[in-house]
Motif scaffolding. Sequence first.
Motif, PDB file in Angstrom:
ATOM      1  N   LEU A  53       0.831  -1.193   0.000  1.00 18.07           N
ATOM      2  CA  LEU A  53       0.000   0.000   0.000  1.00 18.07           C
ATOM      3  C   LEU A  53       0.871   1.250   0.000  1.00 18.07           C
ATOM      4  O   LEU A  53       2.028   1.222   0.406  1.00 18.07           O
ATOM      5  CB  LEU A  53      -0.910   0.016   1.230  1.00 18.07           C
ATOM      6  N   THR A  54       0.286   2.348  -0.441  1.00 17.19           N
ATOM      7  CA  THR A  54       0.893   3.673  -0.366  1.00 17.19           C
ATOM      8  C   THR A  54      -0.180   4.626   0.143  1.00 17.19           C
ATOM      9  O   THR A  54      -1.382   4.294   0.103  1.00 17.19           O
ATOM     10  CB  THR A  54       1.379   4.161  -1.744  1.00 17.19           C
ATOM     11  N   PRO A  55       0.185   5.818   0.604  1.00 18.34           N
ATOM     12  CA  PRO A  55      -0.851   6.777   0.998  1.00 18.34           C
ATOM     13  C   PRO A  55      -1.865   7.037  -0.117  1.00 18.34           C
ATOM     14  O   PRO A  55      -3.071   7.147   0.150  1.00 18.34           O
ATOM     15  CB  PRO A  55      -0.039   8.030   1.333  1.00 18.34           C
ATOM     16  N   GLU A  56      -1.407   7.105  -1.353  1.00 19.54           N
ATOM     17  CA  GLU A  56      -2.318   7.354  -2.465  1.00 19.54           C
ATOM     18  C   GLU A  56      -3.282   6.186  -2.674  1.00 19.54           C
ATOM     19  O   GLU A  56      -4.479   6.401  -2.934  1.00 19.54           O
ATOM     20  CB  GLU A  56      -1.513   7.592  -3.751  1.00 19.54           C
ATOM     21  N   LEU A  57      -2.790   4.970  -2.559  1.00 18.86           N
ATOM     22  CA  LEU A  57      -3.665   3.805  -2.696  1.00 18.86           C
ATOM     23  C   LEU A  57      -4.645   3.722  -1.538  1.00 18.86           C
ATOM     24  O   LEU A  57      -5.821   3.356  -1.722  1.00 18.86           O
ATOM     25  CB  LEU A  57      -2.824   2.528  -2.784  1.00 18.86           C
ATOM     26  N   ILE A  58      -4.204   4.050  -0.351  1.00 19.52           N
ATOM     27  CA  ILE A  58      -5.084   4.037   0.817  1.00 19.52           C
ATOM     28  C   ILE A  58      -6.259   4.988   0.605  1.00 19.52           C
ATOM     29  O   ILE A  58      -7.406   4.691   0.977  1.00 19.52           O
ATOM     30  CB  ILE A  58      -4.288   4.413   2.084  1.00 19.52           C
ATOM     31  N   ASP A  59      -5.995   6.125  -0.021  1.00 22.18           N
ATOM     32  CA  ASP A  59      -7.047   7.124  -0.209  1.00 22.18           C
ATOM     33  C   ASP A  59      -8.156   6.666  -1.148  1.00 22.18           C
ATOM     34  O   ASP A  59      -9.238   7.277  -1.186  1.00 22.18           O
ATOM     35  CB  ASP A  59      -6.437   8.432  -0.717  1.00 22.18           C
ATOM     36  N   ARG A  60      -7.944   5.585  -1.882  1.00 18.67           N
ATOM     37  CA  ARG A  60      -9.030   5.051  -2.703  1.00 18.67           C
ATOM     38  C   ARG A  60     -10.182   4.534  -1.835  1.00 18.67           C
ATOM     39  O   ARG A  60     -11.326   4.453  -2.295  1.00 18.67           O
ATOM     40  CB  ARG A  60      -8.512   3.923  -3.600  1.00 18.67           C
ATOM     41  N   GLN A  61      -9.860   4.161  -0.603  1.00 23.86           N
ATOM     42  CA  GLN A  61     -10.884   3.640   0.305  1.00 23.86           C
ATOM     43  C   GLN A  61     -11.062   4.494   1.555  1.00 23.86           C
ATOM     44  O   GLN A  61     -11.990   4.277   2.316  1.00 23.86           O
ATOM     45  CB  GLN A  61     -10.533   2.202   0.725  1.00 23.86           C
ATOM     46  N   ALA A  62     -10.175   5.445   1.771  1.00 21.80           N
ATOM     47  CA  ALA A  62     -10.220   6.261   2.998  1.00 21.80           C
ATOM     48  C   ALA A  62     -11.151   7.444   2.815  1.00 21.80           C
ATOM     49  O   ALA A  62     -10.727   8.583   2.595  1.00 21.80           O
ATOM     50  CB  ALA A  62      -8.810   6.725   3.364  1.00 21.80           C
ATOM     51  N   TRP A  63     -12.466   7.181   2.889  1.00 19.40           N
ATOM     52  CA  TRP A  63     -13.465   8.235   2.737  1.00 19.40           C
ATOM     53  C   TRP A  63     -14.785   7.735   3.319  1.00 19.40           C
ATOM     54  O   TRP A  63     -14.930   6.562   3.643  1.00 19.40           O
ATOM     55  CB  TRP A  63     -13.656   8.611   1.269  1.00 19.40           C
ATOM     56  N   GLY A  64     -15.714   8.668   3.493  1.00 19.26           N
ATOM     57  CA  GLY A  64     -17.072   8.298   3.911  1.00 19.26           C
ATOM     58  C   GLY A  64     -17.244   8.050   5.387  1.00 19.26           C
ATOM     59  O   GLY A  64     -18.127   7.280   5.786  1.00 19.26           O
ATOM     60  N   TRP A  65     -16.466   8.723   6.218  1.00 18.75           N
ATOM     61  CA  TRP A  65     -16.560   8.481   7.663  1.00 18.75           C
ATOM     62  C   TRP A  65     -17.928   8.876   8.238  1.00 18.75           C
ATOM     63  O   TRP A  65     -18.361   8.311   9.222  1.00 18.75           O
ATOM     64  CB  TRP A  65     -15.436   9.235   8.394  1.00 18.75           C
ATOM     65  N   GLU A  66     -18.565   9.848   7.633  1.00 22.71           N
ATOM     66  CA  GLU A  66     -19.862  10.311   8.142  1.00 22.71           C
ATOM     67  C   GLU A  66     -21.046   9.689   7.407  1.00 22.71           C
ATOM     68  O   GLU A  66     -22.198  10.023   7.689  1.00 22.71           O
ATOM     69  CB  GLU A  66     -19.931  11.843   8.043  1.00 22.71           C
ATOM     70  N   ASP A  67     -20.765   8.794   6.498  1.00 24.50           N
ATOM     71  CA  ASP A  67     -21.825   8.164   5.706  1.00 24.50           C
ATOM     72  C   ASP A  67     -22.286   6.893   6.410  1.00 24.50           C
ATOM     73  O   ASP A  67     -21.562   5.894   6.461  1.00 24.50           O
ATOM     74  CB  ASP A  67     -21.282   7.845   4.308  1.00 24.50           C
ATOM     75  N   GLU A  68     -23.505   6.914   6.957  1.00 21.78           N
ATOM     76  CA  GLU A  68     -23.987   5.746   7.702  1.00 21.78           C
ATOM     77  C   GLU A  68     -24.262   4.547   6.810  1.00 21.78           C
ATOM     78  O   GLU A  68     -24.484   3.430   7.305  1.00 21.78           O
ATOM     79  CB  GLU A  68     -25.247   6.084   8.502  1.00 21.78           C
ATOM     80  N   HIS A  69     -24.231   4.755   5.498  1.00 24.44           N
ATOM     81  CA  HIS A  69     -24.465   3.651   4.571  1.00 24.44           C
ATOM     82  C   HIS A  69     -23.173   2.896   4.235  1.00 24.44           C
ATOM     83  O   HIS A  69     -23.226   1.887   3.522  1.00 24.44           O
ATOM     84  CB  HIS A  69     -25.085   4.176   3.272  1.00 24.44           C
ATOM     85  N   ARG A  70     -22.060   3.359   4.748  1.00 19.07           N
ATOM     86  CA  ARG A  70     -20.762   2.760   4.413  1.00 19.07           C
ATOM     87  C   ARG A  70     -20.033   2.366   5.695  1.00 19.07           C
ATOM     88  O   ARG A  70     -20.060   3.088   6.691  1.00 19.07           O
ATOM     89  CB  ARG A  70     -19.904   3.756   3.624  1.00 19.07           C
ATOM     90  N   GLU A 106       8.688   3.980   3.864  1.00 19.15           N
ATOM     91  CA  GLU A 106       7.369   3.681   3.296  1.00 19.15           C
ATOM     92  C   GLU A 106       6.345   3.429   4.392  1.00 19.15           C
ATOM     93  O   GLU A 106       5.194   3.896   4.314  1.00 19.15           O
ATOM     94  CB  GLU A 106       7.462   2.480   2.353  1.00 19.15           C
ATOM     95  N   ILE A 107       6.735   2.690   5.420  1.00 21.20           N
ATOM     96  CA  ILE A 107       5.796   2.437   6.519  1.00 21.20           C
ATOM     97  C   ILE A 107       5.552   3.715   7.313  1.00 21.20           C
ATOM     98  O   ILE A 107       4.422   4.006   7.721  1.00 21.20           O
ATOM     99  CB  ILE A 107       6.307   1.301   7.423  1.00 21.20           C
ATOM    100  N   ARG A 108       6.594   4.501   7.524  1.00 16.21           N
ATOM    101  CA  ARG A 108       6.407   5.771   8.233  1.00 16.21           C
ATOM    102  C   ARG A 108       5.398   6.651   7.502  1.00 16.21           C
ATOM    103  O   ARG A 108       4.515   7.257   8.123  1.00 16.21           O
ATOM    104  CB  ARG A 108       7.742   6.504   8.375  1.00 16.21           C
ATOM    105  N   ALA A 109       5.503   6.724   6.189  1.00 14.55           N
ATOM    106  CA  ALA A 109       4.573   7.545   5.415  1.00 14.55           C
ATOM    107  C   ALA A 109       3.143   7.033   5.540  1.00 14.55           C
ATOM    108  O   ALA A 109       2.187   7.826   5.650  1.00 14.55           O
ATOM    109  CB  ALA A 109       5.007   7.570   3.948  1.00 14.55           C
ATOM    110  N   ILE A 110       2.964   5.724   5.525  1.00  8.64           N
ATOM    111  CA  ILE A 110       1.635   5.136   5.682  1.00  8.64           C
ATOM    112  C   ILE A 110       1.067   5.459   7.051  1.00  8.64           C
ATOM    113  O   ILE A 110      -0.102   5.861   7.187  1.00  8.64           O
ATOM    114  CB  ILE A 110       1.698   3.613   5.453  1.00  8.64           C
ATOM    115  N   VAL A 111       1.872   5.291   8.086  1.00  9.76           N
ATOM    116  CA  VAL A 111       1.399   5.543   9.454  1.00  9.76           C
ATOM    117  C   VAL A 111       1.017   7.010   9.622  1.00  9.76           C
ATOM    118  O   VAL A 111      -0.052   7.329  10.174  1.00  9.76           O
ATOM    119  CB  VAL A 111       2.468   5.136  10.480  1.00  9.76           C
ATOM    120  N   GLU A 112       1.860   7.901   9.174  1.00  3.51           N
ATOM    121  CA  GLU A 112       1.567   9.332   9.316  1.00  3.51           C
ATOM    122  C   GLU A 112       0.298   9.702   8.559  1.00  3.51           C
ATOM    123  O   GLU A 112      -0.534  10.480   9.046  1.00  3.51           O
ATOM    124  CB  GLU A 112       2.751  10.157   8.824  1.00  3.51           C
ATOM    125  N   HIS A 113       0.124   9.125   7.383  1.00  2.00           N
ATOM    126  CA  HIS A 113      -1.062   9.408   6.571  1.00  2.00           C
ATOM    127  C   HIS A 113      -2.316   8.862   7.254  1.00  2.00           C
ATOM    128  O   HIS A 113      -3.345   9.561   7.319  1.00  2.00           O
ATOM    129  CB  HIS A 113      -0.885   8.783   5.193  1.00  2.00           C
TER     130      HIS A 113
END
Length: 359
Positions: free
Chosen positions: A130-147, A169-176
Amino acid sequence: MTAALGPRTDARRHHDPSVRGFASDNYAGAHPEVLAALALANEGHQVAYGEDQYTDHLQRIVHSHFGPSAEAFPVFNGTGANVTALQALTDRWGAVICAESAHINVDEGGAPERMGGLKLLTVPTPDGKLTPELIDRQAWGWEDEHRAMPQVVSITQNTELGTVYTVDEIRAIVEHAHAKGMKVHLDGARIANAAASLDVPMRAFTNAVGVDVLSYGGTKNGMIFGEAVIVLNPDAVSHMKHLRKLSMQLASKMRFVSVQLEALLAKDLWLRNARHSNAMAQRLAAGVRALDGVEILYPVQANAVFARLPHEVSRRLQERFRFYFWDEAAGDVRWMCAFDTTEDDVDAFLQALKEELAR
């Protein structure tokens, strides 16, 4: 008074110990130093369920590797470690972002979702990382009760494709992840191989860069059975002790898991075993590169070699050495080296591969 039980046994050997394979590092037996440690722990009585002296001593060893706030919870197996750890990091409505190829997604029978009650949000990756950019493909919708709510990023070190994250690489993931309010779990089934490959302490890419919880793997590195959930950030988890029991991972005779982990971690057995299996994979890869008709698919950075070769060659070779197809339709295979793989094992496999390619 009843005499003490002696070493007599009526058990028989049911296998040929000369048979070798490259299917999995789980095929190897236990390291002799681990067996010796088990014998030492076997005499007399010790309190059950983790209140024994071996589990207590294990905590001090874990501190030396992962810092004074780390706490180890020995468990039976890797799937149990991952499910228990992820449960401790998530709410009932929580989700875990992971690579599509992650073990928790493809090799645990749906246990994280069916037994852990959480949702996996997967991301395709070219190399298992994973990378921060790849993580962002799924890192959304925290307030959406349907997800399902993304609450954890789970990475594997080294990955299922044999690749190794660098410390940065791991440091960047953790910080992100932390910046987005998510926690980070590291599946370390082969963490020793990754540390050996990077030539850094395990702490360098775990607690030192902010990973919250680690699934520590021992079985693939010389233990008979057993792994551990290691909590690196106590503020990140909830009720680990109770979740371990609820997840059916609380060993009554826990000393026999803890003493194996002690045998690996007290000195350098974990590193010696990992360095050796990595070196055998490099020897295997070097030999494969010298042959026509075989393509190595990913960088060989730990103890795995992924290759593509004609399907019929693999089938014939499997009759001589056990190994698995990774993607049978594509002709992709995985060859694993273990702590007890020898140079002669590798050379014999390479000779057999050469012969089958020539047919």
